[in-house]
Scaffold this motif. Structure first.
Motif, short mmCIF file in Angstrom:
data_model
loop_
_atom_site.label_atom_id
_atom_site.label_comp_id
_atom_site.label_asym_id
_atom_site.label_seq_id
_atom_site.Cartn_x
_atom_site.Cartn_y
_atom_site.Cartn_z
N PHE A 31 0.83 -1.20 0.00
CA PHE A 31 0.00 0.00 0.00
C PHE A 31 0.87 1.26 0.00
O PHE A 31 0.60 2.22 -0.73
N GLN A 32 1.90 1.26 0.82
CA GLN A 32 2.79 2.43 0.87
C GLN A 32 3.49 2.65 -0.46
O GLN A 32 3.64 3.78 -0.91
N LYS A 33 3.92 1.58 -1.09
CA LYS A 33 4.57 1.67 -2.39
C LYS A 33 3.66 2.30 -3.43
O LYS A 33 4.11 3.04 -4.32
N ASN A 34 2.35 2.03 -3.31
CA ASN A 34 1.38 2.56 -4.26
C ASN A 34 0.69 3.82 -3.75
O ASN A 34 -0.31 4.25 -4.32
N LYS A 35 1.26 4.41 -2.67
CA LYS A 35 0.75 5.66 -2.10
C LYS A 35 -0.73 5.55 -1.73
O LYS A 35 -1.52 6.47 -1.96
N ILE A 36 -1.09 4.42 -1.15
CA ILE A 36 -2.45 4.16 -0.70
C ILE A 36 -2.54 4.41 0.80
O ILE A 36 -1.79 3.81 1.57
N GLN A 37 -3.44 5.29 1.22
CA GLN A 37 -3.57 5.65 2.63
C GLN A 37 -4.95 5.36 3.21
O GLN A 37 -5.08 5.09 4.39
N LYS A 38 -5.96 5.41 2.36
CA LYS A 38 -7.34 5.23 2.82
C LYS A 38 -7.76 3.77 2.61
O LYS A 38 -7.93 3.33 1.47
N ILE A 39 -7.95 3.04 3.74
CA ILE A 39 -8.14 1.60 3.66
C ILE A 39 -9.37 1.14 4.43
O ILE A 39 -9.64 1.63 5.53
N LEU A 40 -10.07 0.18 3.85
CA LEU A 40 -11.18 -0.49 4.51
C LEU A 40 -10.70 -1.87 4.97
O LEU A 40 -10.07 -2.61 4.20
N ILE A 41 -11.01 -2.23 6.24
CA ILE A 41 -10.63 -3.53 6.78
C ILE A 41 -11.88 -4.27 7.25
O ILE A 41 -12.35 -4.09 8.37
N PRO A 42 -12.44 -5.12 6.38
CA PRO A 42 -13.54 -6.00 6.82
C PRO A 42 -12.96 -7.08 7.74
O PRO A 42 -11.98 -7.74 7.40
N GLY A 43 -13.56 -7.28 8.90
CA GLY A 43 -13.02 -8.23 9.86
C GLY A 43 -11.93 -7.60 10.69
O GLY A 43 -10.80 -8.09 10.76
N PHE A 44 -12.25 -6.52 11.37
CA PHE A 44 -11.30 -5.71 12.13
C PHE A 44 -10.80 -6.44 13.38
O PHE A 44 -9.66 -6.25 13.81
N GLY A 45 -11.66 -7.30 13.97
CA GLY A 45 -11.30 -7.97 15.21
C GLY A 45 -11.03 -6.98 16.32
O GLY A 45 -11.71 -5.96 16.44
N TYR A 46 -10.01 -7.26 17.14
CA TYR A 46 -9.62 -6.33 18.20
C TYR A 46 -8.49 -5.41 17.74
O TYR A 46 -7.92 -4.68 18.54
N GLY A 47 -8.18 -5.46 16.44
CA GLY A 47 -7.30 -4.47 15.86
C GLY A 47 -5.83 -4.81 15.76
O GLY A 47 -5.02 -3.94 15.48
N ARG A 48 -5.46 -6.08 15.96
CA ARG A 48 -4.03 -6.40 15.95
C ARG A 48 -3.40 -6.13 14.59
O ARG A 48 -2.24 -5.72 14.51
N ASN A 49 -4.14 -6.35 13.50
CA ASN A 49 -3.62 -6.03 12.18
C ASN A 49 -3.82 -4.56 11.83
O ASN A 49 -2.94 -3.92 11.24
N ALA A 50 -4.96 -4.03 12.19
CA ALA A 50 -5.26 -2.63 11.87
C ALA A 50 -4.29 -1.67 12.56
O ALA A 50 -3.95 -0.62 12.02
N LYS A 51 -3.83 -2.05 13.74
CA LYS A 51 -2.98 -1.15 14.53
C LYS A 51 -1.71 -0.75 13.77
O LYS A 51 -1.27 0.40 13.85
N THR A 52 -1.13 -1.68 13.04
CA THR A 52 0.11 -1.36 12.33
C THR A 52 -0.13 -0.32 11.23
O THR A 52 0.73 0.50 10.95
N PHE A 53 -1.33 -0.33 10.64
CA PHE A 53 -1.68 0.71 9.66
C PHE A 53 -1.93 2.05 10.36
O PHE A 53 -1.44 3.09 9.93
N ILE A 54 -2.71 2.00 11.42
CA ILE A 54 -3.07 3.23 12.15
C ILE A 54 -1.83 3.90 12.72
O ILE A 54 -1.69 5.12 12.65
N ASP A 55 -0.92 3.10 13.26
CA ASP A 55 0.31 3.66 13.84
C ASP A 55 1.17 4.36 12.79
O ASP A 55 1.95 5.26 13.11
N ASP A 56 1.01 3.95 11.52
CA ASP A 56 1.78 4.57 10.44
C ASP A 56 1.00 5.64 9.69
O ASP A 56 1.39 6.07 8.61
N GLY A 57 -0.13 6.07 10.28
CA GLY A 57 -0.85 7.22 9.74
C GLY A 57 -1.85 6.92 8.65
O GLY A 57 -2.34 7.85 7.98
#
Length: 210
Positions: A31-57
């Motif tokens: 995503f970063q390589k393709n300058k993608i910042q706005k992401i949808l995550i179906p199946g968010f859970g408690y956020g263990r995967n989402a957190k790495t995206f959120i922490d990077d802005g």
């Protein structure tokens, strides 16, 4: 399905640990390589995967079926994000278009009709030239063939959940019309750190070309 996951999160809490899946880190790099910042995550859970995206802005919107998981995320994931409470089978939850979609280890929990709808719904919410990534179980995973067979490549496990396992033909059949550009069988985690073997998944990448 809702009751199953609500019960599991109530009982096991952060059942997959706090570290993001290796496939998530690879997705973030793409995503970063393709300058993608706005992401949808179906199946968010408690956020263990989402957190790495959120922490990077990244600008993150998630969908999660379990209220308990959402409550866990509130105490674990810091930063700004939007999270809808509901099943992915009820998408869309908004009229937004997303530059990227990341769906980790969820689609194989759905039946054929639900899988088709999820892929279509995600594609419909993808911007032109956007990328969506799915991580799905492979027929080469150790769990394949275990439990009661429901239909071809679908088994009811001893844990009370139905799992669908993808092979290359099914990948082409289900994703081929949605800008499929890459499939790769991966190990998760990449490096084995315990007696538990790696799981076998497919990484599926689609691009919406205008």
């Amino acid at each position: 399905m809702k009751e199953f996951w609500e019960s599991n999160f109530q009982d096991k809490q952060m059942m997959w640990g706090l570290q993001p899946a290796d496939a998530t880190l690879e997705a973030k790099t793409l995503f970063q390589k393709n300058k993608i910042q706005k992401i949808l995550i179906p199946g968010f859970g408690y956020g263990r995967n989402a957190k790495t995206f959120i922490d990077d802005g990244f600008d993150i919107t998630g969908i999660e079926i379990s209220k308990t998981a959402i409550d866990l995320a509130k105490n674990y994931v810091m930063g700004e994000y939007k999270l809808y409470h509901g099943s992915v089978t009820d998408m869309p939850f908004d009229l937004e278009k997303y530059k990227g979609i990341f769906c980790y280890a969820l689609i194989h929990l759905l039946n054929k009709k639900e899988r088709k709808k999820l892929i279509q719904d995600c594609y419909d919410q993808l911007e032109t030239n956007g990328i969506m990534i799915f991580i799905a179980l492979s027929t080469n995973d150790a769990r394949y063939g275990k439990g009661d067979i429901i239909s071809r490549n679908t088994y009811h496990t001893k844990h009370g959940v139905e799992l669908f396992f993808y092979d290359s033909d099914t990948l082409e059949r289900e994703f081929g019309a949605y800008g499929l550009i890459e499939t790769e069988e991966i190990n998760e985690p990449v490096k084995i750190t315990s007696d538990k073997p790696s799981q076998k998944f497919w990484k599926i990448i689609c691009k919406k070309v205008g």
